[in-house]
Design a protein around this motif. Structure first.
Motif, PDB file in Angstrom:
ATOM      1  N   LEU A 127       0.808  -1.211   0.000  1.00  0.00           N
ATOM      2  CA  LEU A 127       0.000   0.000   0.000  1.00  0.00           C
ATOM      3  C   LEU A 127       0.849   1.273   0.000  1.00  0.00           C
ATOM      4  N   GLN A 148      -2.161   8.617   4.367  1.00  0.00           N
ATOM      5  CA  GLN A 148      -3.539   8.996   4.032  1.00  0.00           C
ATOM      6  C   GLN A 148      -3.659   9.432   2.572  1.00  0.00           C
ATOM      7  N   SER A 206      -3.458   5.829   0.653  1.00  0.00           N
ATOM      8  CA  SER A 206      -4.526   4.867   0.962  1.00  0.00           C
ATOM      9  C   SER A 206      -5.424   5.469   2.027  1.00  0.00           C
ATOM     10  N   PRO A 207      -6.424   6.241   1.635  1.00  0.00           N
ATOM     11  CA  PRO A 207      -7.323   6.868   2.620  1.00  0.00           C
ATOM     12  C   PRO A 207      -7.876   5.843   3.602  1.00  0.00           C
ATOM     13  N   LEU A 208      -7.832   6.186   4.869  1.00  0.00           N
ATOM     14  CA  LEU A 208      -8.244   5.246   5.913  1.00  0.00           C
ATOM     15  C   LEU A 208      -9.760   5.117   5.945  1.00  0.00           C
ATOM     16  N   THR A 209     -10.210   3.880   6.113  1.00  0.00           N
ATOM     17  CA  THR A 209     -11.644   3.623   6.204  1.00  0.00           C
ATOM     18  C   THR A 209     -12.053   3.137   7.587  1.00  0.00           C
ATOM     19  N   THR A 262      -4.720   0.530  11.337  1.00  0.00           N
ATOM     20  CA  THR A 262      -5.595   1.260  10.418  1.00  0.00           C
ATOM     21  C   THR A 262      -5.775   0.453   9.146  1.00  0.00           C
ATOM     22  N   TRP A 263      -6.983   0.552   8.584  1.00  0.00           N
ATOM     23  CA  TRP A 263      -7.347  -0.175   7.376  1.00  0.00           C
ATOM     24  C   TRP A 263      -7.705   0.790   6.254  1.00  0.00           C
ATOM     25  N   SER A 264      -7.429   0.381   5.024  1.00  0.00           N
ATOM     26  CA  SER A 264      -7.968   1.022   3.831  1.00  0.00           C
ATOM     27  C   SER A 264      -8.720  -0.076   3.097  1.00  0.00           C
ATOM     28  N   VAL A 302      -3.241  -1.049   6.593  1.00  0.00           N
ATOM     29  CA  VAL A 302      -2.221  -0.129   6.089  1.00  0.00           C
ATOM     30  C   VAL A 302      -0.994  -0.157   6.993  1.00  0.00           C
TER      31      VAL A 302
END
Length: 285
Positions: free
Chosen positions: A197, A216, A219-222, A256-258, A263
């Motif tokens: 990523l 961020q 890979s914008p965090l979701t 943290t996840w994308s 990520v």
């Protein structure tokens, strides 16, 4: 990891760091820096006006009012124990208890052989948000800078692979960065990153951009996960944070996840005397 250049002072055999901005003693000559004179003094009359509360509590309340009103700003020198005894008419034991408790609460900083000073307000982070530490520091009127202690590729061991959703011995990126508020270290960011990523992670200058901002963008965090613990620092971490080994610290373990992919996994360590977490749920009626 690099630990040179830390402004440490030797006090009673313990390596103790003083935050930037507080007066320090010039050990070579014994000449102390000048400090501002007090603008308000507790007296028997002012303490009597506070009702039947115990005297140590009345003295604490007086000092807190001076701090909260701005009469005694951060780094302001508080009257000495002897001065407070003479001014307030209470015992030295009472004065000592008031100053000791205010120090434990983070309102004052006591420096052996130098004096007692109003503490710098603690920085704070929202408990449930994933914010950029540089922005948080700037919002409070301070300057952020960072020092990169480690930036390299590693192979994931069993525990790290499980935490990041990777296979054992898969390649990952590892960074250790110390974040400063002005000249005071407030966080060690120990982060593992998924190379799939952020393939160019190791090529970034993390003294000019934080990993949070860089990741961020890619890979914008979701979604995210926080685990908060009270811990003590390792000897190496205590050196990087310029704290005594026994100081309590706040540790945030963050994943943290994308989308469905993790990520990064980060370990964020803060000195307890310099940081707090806060959160708010719902809206008041």
């Amino acid at each position: 990891m690099r630990c040179a250049g830390l402004p440490l002072f030797l006090v009673c055999g313990t390596r103790l760091a003083y935050p930037s901005g507080f007066p320090t003693r010039t050990l070579a000559t014994g000449e102390a820096n000048k400090v501002p004179r007090q603008t308000a003094q507790p007296t028997v009359e002012t303490l009597n006006e506070q009702g039947p509360a115990p005297r140590y509590l009345q003295l604490k309340q007086f000092i807190c009012r001076q701090i909260d009103s701005g009469a005694w700003p951060p780094h302001h020198r508080v009257p000495s124990e002897n001065e407070l005894v003479e001014l307030s008419g209470v015992s030295r034991m009472t004065v000592n208890r008031a100053l000791r408790e205010l120090t434990a609460e983070g309102r004052l900083v006591r420096m052996q052989g130098v004096g007692t000073f109003v503490a710098e307000p603690k920085s704070h982070s929202p408990l449930l948000a994933v914010n950029n530490i540089a922005d948080e520091i700037a919002e409070h009127g301070h300057r952020h800078h960072a020092e990169v202690e480690l930036l390299r590729a590693e192979l994931a061991g069993p525990e790290r692979a499980l935490a990041m959703g990777l296979q054992e011995r898969e390649r990952l990126f590892h960074s250790v960065i110390v974040h400063y508020q002005d000249n005071v270290p407030v966080q060690i960011e120990d982060r593992f990153v998924n190379p799939a990523l952020a393939p160019n992670y190791l090529e970034q200058d993390f003294t000019s951009i934080t990993p949070n901002v860089y990741l961020q963008r890619l890979s914008p965090l979701t979604s995210g996960e926080h685990v908060v613990e009270a811990v003590t620092a390792t000897p190496e971490e205590a050196q990087m944070l310029q704290i005594v080994r026994t100081e309590p610290c706040l540790l945030i373990r963050r994943r943290t996840w994308s989308g469905k992919r993790i990520v990064s996994v980060a370990r964020l360590l803060h000195p307890g005397s310099r940081h707090r977490l806060e959160g708010r749920f719902g809206e008041p009626e």
